[in-house]
Write a protein that holds these residues in place. Structure first.
Motif, PDB file in Angstrom:
ATOM      1  N   THR A  43       0.830  -1.199   0.000  1.00  0.00           N
ATOM      2  CA  THR A  43       0.000   0.000   0.000  1.00  0.00           C
ATOM      3  C   THR A  43       0.865   1.250   0.000  1.00  0.00           C
ATOM      4  O   THR A  43       0.615   2.214  -0.748  1.00  0.00           O
ATOM      5  CB  THR A  43      -0.928   0.003   1.233  1.00  0.00           C
ATOM      6  OG1 THR A  43      -1.690  -1.201   1.265  1.00  0.00           O
ATOM      7  CG2 THR A  43      -1.877   1.199   1.198  1.00  0.00           C
ATOM      8  N   ASN A  44       1.892   1.239   0.817  1.00  0.00           N
ATOM      9  CA  ASN A  44       2.801   2.397   0.885  1.00  0.00           C
ATOM     10  C   ASN A  44       3.523   2.615  -0.448  1.00  0.00           C
ATOM     11  O   ASN A  44       3.643   3.771  -0.915  1.00  0.00           O
ATOM     12  CB  ASN A  44       3.813   2.171   2.003  1.00  0.00           C
ATOM     13  CG  ASN A  44       4.779   3.338   2.150  1.00  0.00           C
ATOM     14  OD1 ASN A  44       4.407   4.399   2.649  1.00  0.00           O
ATOM     15  ND2 ASN A  44       6.020   3.141   1.725  1.00  0.00           N
ATOM     16  N   ASP A  45       3.992   1.535  -1.056  1.00  0.00           N
ATOM     17  CA  ASP A  45       4.693   1.672  -2.344  1.00  0.00           C
ATOM     18  C   ASP A  45       3.768   2.259  -3.405  1.00  0.00           C
ATOM     19  O   ASP A  45       4.188   3.073  -4.230  1.00  0.00           O
ATOM     20  CB  ASP A  45       5.207   0.302  -2.804  1.00  0.00           C
ATOM     21  CG  ASP A  45       6.340  -0.213  -1.919  1.00  0.00           C
ATOM     22  OD1 ASP A  45       6.913   0.598  -1.168  1.00  0.00           O
ATOM     23  OD2 ASP A  45       6.634  -1.426  -1.988  1.00  0.00           O
ATOM     24  N   HIS A  48       3.249   6.014  -3.054  1.00  0.00           N
ATOM     25  CA  HIS A  48       4.391   6.805  -3.494  1.00  0.00           C
ATOM     26  C   HIS A  48       4.718   6.607  -4.980  1.00  0.00           C
ATOM     27  O   HIS A  48       5.736   7.128  -5.455  1.00  0.00           O
ATOM     28  CB  HIS A  48       5.621   6.469  -2.647  1.00  0.00           C
ATOM     29  CG  HIS A  48       5.530   6.978  -1.240  1.00  0.00           C
ATOM     30  ND1 HIS A  48       4.904   6.280  -0.240  1.00  0.00           N
ATOM     31  CD2 HIS A  48       5.969   8.141  -0.667  1.00  0.00           C
ATOM     32  CE1 HIS A  48       4.967   6.951   0.902  1.00  0.00           C
ATOM     33  NE2 HIS A  48       5.609   8.104   0.656  1.00  0.00           N
ATOM     34  N   GLU A  49       3.895   5.863  -5.664  1.00  0.00           N
ATOM     35  CA  GLU A  49       4.089   5.668  -7.104  1.00  0.00           C
ATOM     36  C   GLU A  49       3.533   6.886  -7.850  1.00  0.00           C
ATOM     37  O   GLU A  49       2.339   7.010  -8.096  1.00  0.00           O
ATOM     38  CB  GLU A  49       3.374   4.390  -7.565  1.00  0.00           C
ATOM     39  CG  GLU A  49       3.594   4.055  -9.025  1.00  0.00           C
ATOM     40  CD  GLU A  49       5.057   3.868  -9.370  1.00  0.00           C
ATOM     41  OE1 GLU A  49       5.554   4.651 -10.198  1.00  0.00           O
ATOM     42  OE2 GLU A  49       5.692   2.954  -8.806  1.00  0.00           O
ATOM     43  N   GLU A  50       4.417   7.795  -8.227  1.00  0.00           N
ATOM     44  CA  GLU A  50       3.997   9.067  -8.813  1.00  0.00           C
ATOM     45  C   GLU A  50       3.515   8.928 -10.257  1.00  0.00           C
ATOM     46  O   GLU A  50       2.688   9.710 -10.718  1.00  0.00           O
ATOM     47  CB  GLU A  50       5.155  10.070  -8.756  1.00  0.00           C
ATOM     48  CG  GLU A  50       5.568  10.431  -7.334  1.00  0.00           C
ATOM     49  CD  GLU A  50       6.729  11.401  -7.298  1.00  0.00           C
ATOM     50  OE1 GLU A  50       7.232  11.752  -8.402  1.00  0.00           O
ATOM     51  OE2 GLU A  50       7.128  11.817  -6.194  1.00  0.00           O
ATOM     52  N   LEU A 122      -3.085   9.732   2.942  1.00  0.00           N
ATOM     53  CA  LEU A 122      -2.729   8.331   2.702  1.00  0.00           C
ATOM     54  C   LEU A 122      -1.438   7.951   3.429  1.00  0.00           C
ATOM     55  O   LEU A 122      -1.333   6.853   3.986  1.00  0.00           O
ATOM     56  CB  LEU A 122      -2.581   8.073   1.199  1.00  0.00           C
ATOM     57  CG  LEU A 122      -3.883   8.154   0.395  1.00  0.00           C
ATOM     58  CD1 LEU A 122      -3.597   8.075  -1.099  1.00  0.00           C
ATOM     59  CD2 LEU A 122      -4.841   7.040   0.816  1.00  0.00           C
ATOM     60  N   ILE A 123      -0.486   8.858   3.447  1.00  0.00           N
ATOM     61  CA  ILE A 123       0.778   8.581   4.155  1.00  0.00           C
ATOM     62  C   ILE A 123       0.521   8.438   5.653  1.00  0.00           C
ATOM     63  O   ILE A 123       1.049   7.528   6.308  1.00  0.00           O
ATOM     64  CB  ILE A 123       1.807   9.707   3.886  1.00  0.00           C
ATOM     65  CG1 ILE A 123       2.256   9.657   2.423  1.00  0.00           C
ATOM     66  CG2 ILE A 123       3.006   9.567   4.818  1.00  0.00           C
ATOM     67  CD1 ILE A 123       3.143  10.822   2.016  1.00  0.00           C
ATOM     68  N   ASN A 124      -0.304   9.331   6.195  1.00  0.00           N
ATOM     69  CA  ASN A 124      -0.650   9.248   7.633  1.00  0.00           C
ATOM     70  C   ASN A 124      -1.419   7.964   7.930  1.00  0.00           C
ATOM     71  O   ASN A 124      -1.255   7.369   9.011  1.00  0.00           O
ATOM     72  CB  ASN A 124      -1.485  10.461   8.052  1.00  0.00           C
ATOM     73  CG  ASN A 124      -0.671  11.740   8.075  1.00  0.00           C
ATOM     74  OD1 ASN A 124       0.546  11.699   8.268  1.00  0.00           O
ATOM     75  ND2 ASN A 124      -1.325  12.882   7.877  1.00  0.00           N
ATOM     76  N   LEU A 125      -2.250   7.545   6.996  1.00  0.00           N
ATOM     77  CA  LEU A 125      -3.009   6.311   7.172  1.00  0.00           C
ATOM     78  C   LEU A 125      -2.078   5.112   7.256  1.00  0.00           C
ATOM     79  O   LEU A 125      -2.219   4.252   8.140  1.00  0.00           O
ATOM     80  CB  LEU A 125      -3.993   6.132   6.011  1.00  0.00           C
ATOM     81  CG  LEU A 125      -4.804   4.828   6.002  1.00  0.00           C
ATOM     82  CD1 LEU A 125      -5.654   4.730   7.270  1.00  0.00           C
ATOM     83  CD2 LEU A 125      -5.666   4.754   4.743  1.00  0.00           C
ATOM     84  N   VAL A 126      -1.106   5.052   6.364  1.00  0.00           N
ATOM     85  CA  VAL A 126      -0.133   3.950   6.377  1.00  0.00           C
ATOM     86  C   VAL A 126       0.690   3.990   7.661  1.00  0.00           C
ATOM     87  O   VAL A 126       0.967   2.948   8.273  1.00  0.00           O
ATOM     88  CB  VAL A 126       0.785   4.013   5.139  1.00  0.00           C
ATOM     89  CG1 VAL A 126       1.969   3.064   5.293  1.00  0.00           C
ATOM     90  CG2 VAL A 126       0.005   3.665   3.881  1.00  0.00           C
ATOM     91  N   ASP A 127       1.088   5.186   8.074  1.00  0.00           N
ATOM     92  CA  ASP A 127       1.841   5.307   9.333  1.00  0.00           C
ATOM     93  C   ASP A 127       1.034   4.776  10.512  1.00  0.00           C
ATOM     94  O   ASP A 127       1.568   4.097  11.400  1.00  0.00           O
ATOM     95  CB  ASP A 127       2.215   6.771   9.590  1.00  0.00           C
ATOM     96  CG  ASP A 127       3.324   7.253   8.675  1.00  0.00           C
ATOM     97  OD1 ASP A 127       4.008   6.388   8.076  1.00  0.00           O
ATOM     98  OD2 ASP A 127       3.489   8.478   8.543  1.00  0.00           O
ATOM     99  N   PHE A 128      -0.258   5.116  10.518  1.00  0.00           N
ATOM    100  CA  PHE A 128      -1.128   4.618  11.594  1.00  0.00           C
ATOM    101  C   PHE A 128      -1.203   3.093  11.571  1.00  0.00           C
ATOM    102  O   PHE A 128      -1.073   2.439  12.616  1.00  0.00           O
ATOM    103  CB  PHE A 128      -2.530   5.204  11.458  1.00  0.00           C
ATOM    104  CG  PHE A 128      -3.563   4.445  12.249  1.00  0.00           C
ATOM    105  CD1 PHE A 128      -3.639   4.568  13.630  1.00  0.00           C
ATOM    106  CD2 PHE A 128      -4.447   3.568  11.603  1.00  0.00           C
ATOM    107  CE1 PHE A 128      -4.578   3.845  14.359  1.00  0.00           C
ATOM    108  CE2 PHE A 128      -5.384   2.842  12.330  1.00  0.00           C
ATOM    109  CZ  PHE A 128      -5.459   2.981  13.705  1.00  0.00           C
ATOM    110  N   LEU A 129      -1.424   2.513  10.395  1.00  0.00           N
ATOM    111  CA  LEU A 129      -1.548   1.060  10.276  1.00  0.00           C
ATOM    112  C   LEU A 129      -0.271   0.360  10.726  1.00  0.00           C
ATOM    113  O   LEU A 129      -0.321  -0.620  11.489  1.00  0.00           O
ATOM    114  CB  LEU A 129      -1.867   0.677   8.823  1.00  0.00           C
ATOM    115  CG  LEU A 129      -3.203   1.179   8.259  1.00  0.00           C
ATOM    116  CD1 LEU A 129      -3.314   0.835   6.781  1.00  0.00           C
ATOM    117  CD2 LEU A 129      -4.373   0.592   9.033  1.00  0.00           C
ATOM    118  N   LEU A 130       0.870   0.871  10.275  1.00  0.00           N
ATOM    119  CA  LEU A 130       2.141   0.255  10.632  1.00  0.00           C
ATOM    120  C   LEU A 130       2.441   0.408  12.117  1.00  0.00           C
ATOM    121  O   LEU A 130       2.884  -0.545  12.770  1.00  0.00           O
ATOM    122  CB  LEU A 130       3.269   0.867   9.796  1.00  0.00           C
ATOM    123  CG  LEU A 130       4.662   0.261  10.003  1.00  0.00           C
ATOM    124  CD1 LEU A 130       4.682  -1.215   9.604  1.00  0.00           C
ATOM    125  CD2 LEU A 130       5.705   1.035   9.206  1.00  0.00           C
TER     126      LEU A 130
END
Length: 228
Positions: A43-45, A48-50, A122-130
């Protein structure tokens, strides 16, 4: 923050790596935890896929997969805790339910209204999950492994005691059985001695009776000769 997080070096090198620091010692649990880490990494990758357009549908697919696999993992983990009579099962269930509810609340359809804040959300969401998964493993799930190890050691000691008791019982049985055979041998020897003594006495009586008979016969013959 509960539990001991991996070192800064480990996190800096790969914050999504499932290292030995997260292993509970329960193979099935560790395998499932690693899969959760992998989904969050994917999900994180993707976030960050621009160069990828219309990636939000794919992100939503991964988040749905994360929720479904998380529910499967929690169900499996709770069943394990029930089997081993884990004392903190109810606390684990409450934590699991709260996390699943948070996953269910995620709705990326609101991203269209966020404009420039989409990526940050989305970045904050991934940080929360991790962060939640890492802290939960280190603060709660590690205790399951410790509990199982402690119980296994107690069971091992109990089995060793049973084996020692069984060995001692066998030794006593052999000793008592050997004594019984010795006693039987003594009884048999005594029977032989008694029989021998009886035989000797009988022979002595026969000899005495024979001597008396001979004496009386000899006496009778002498009396007859004197009368002639």
């Amino acid at each position: 923050m509960i539990g001991k997080l991996p070192s800064k070096t480990e996190k800096a090198s790969d914050p999504f790596a499932f290292t030995d620091a997260f292993k509970t010692g329960i193979q099935s649990v560790d395998d499932q935890h690693q899969r959760l880490f992998d989904i969050i990494r994917e999900t994180n990758d993707l976030i960050h896929e621009e160069l990828l357009h219309d990636k939000y549908d794919e992100i939503m697919r991964l988040l749905t997969q994360l929720r479904e696999y998380t529910e499967f993992h929690f169900h499996d983990e709770e069943a394990l805790m029930e089997r081993i009579h884990y004392p903190e099962l109810e606390a684990q269930k409450r934590a699991h339910t709260a996390f699943v509810e948070r996953l269910v609340e995620i709705d990326l359809s609101d991203l269209d209204n966020m404009d420039d804040n989409q990526q940050d959300y989305l970045i904050n969401l991934v940080d929360f999950l991790l962060s939640w998964l890492s802290n939960h493993i280190l603060g709660s799930d590690m205790k399951i492994g410790e509990y199982m190890k402690k119980n296994n050691n107690t069971l091992l000691v109990f089995l060793i005691i049973l084996v020692v008791v069984a060995i001692i019982a066998c030794i006593f049985y052999i000793i008592l059985n050997s004594k019984g055979k010795i006693n039987q041998g003594v009884f048999r020897t005594n029977d032989v001695l008694i029989t021998s003594l009886v035989t000797v006495e009988e022979k002595q009586e026969e000899q005495e009776e024979s001597m008396i008979s001979d004496f009386l016969l000899d006496l009778s013959q002498k009396n007859v000769l004197s009368l002639l």
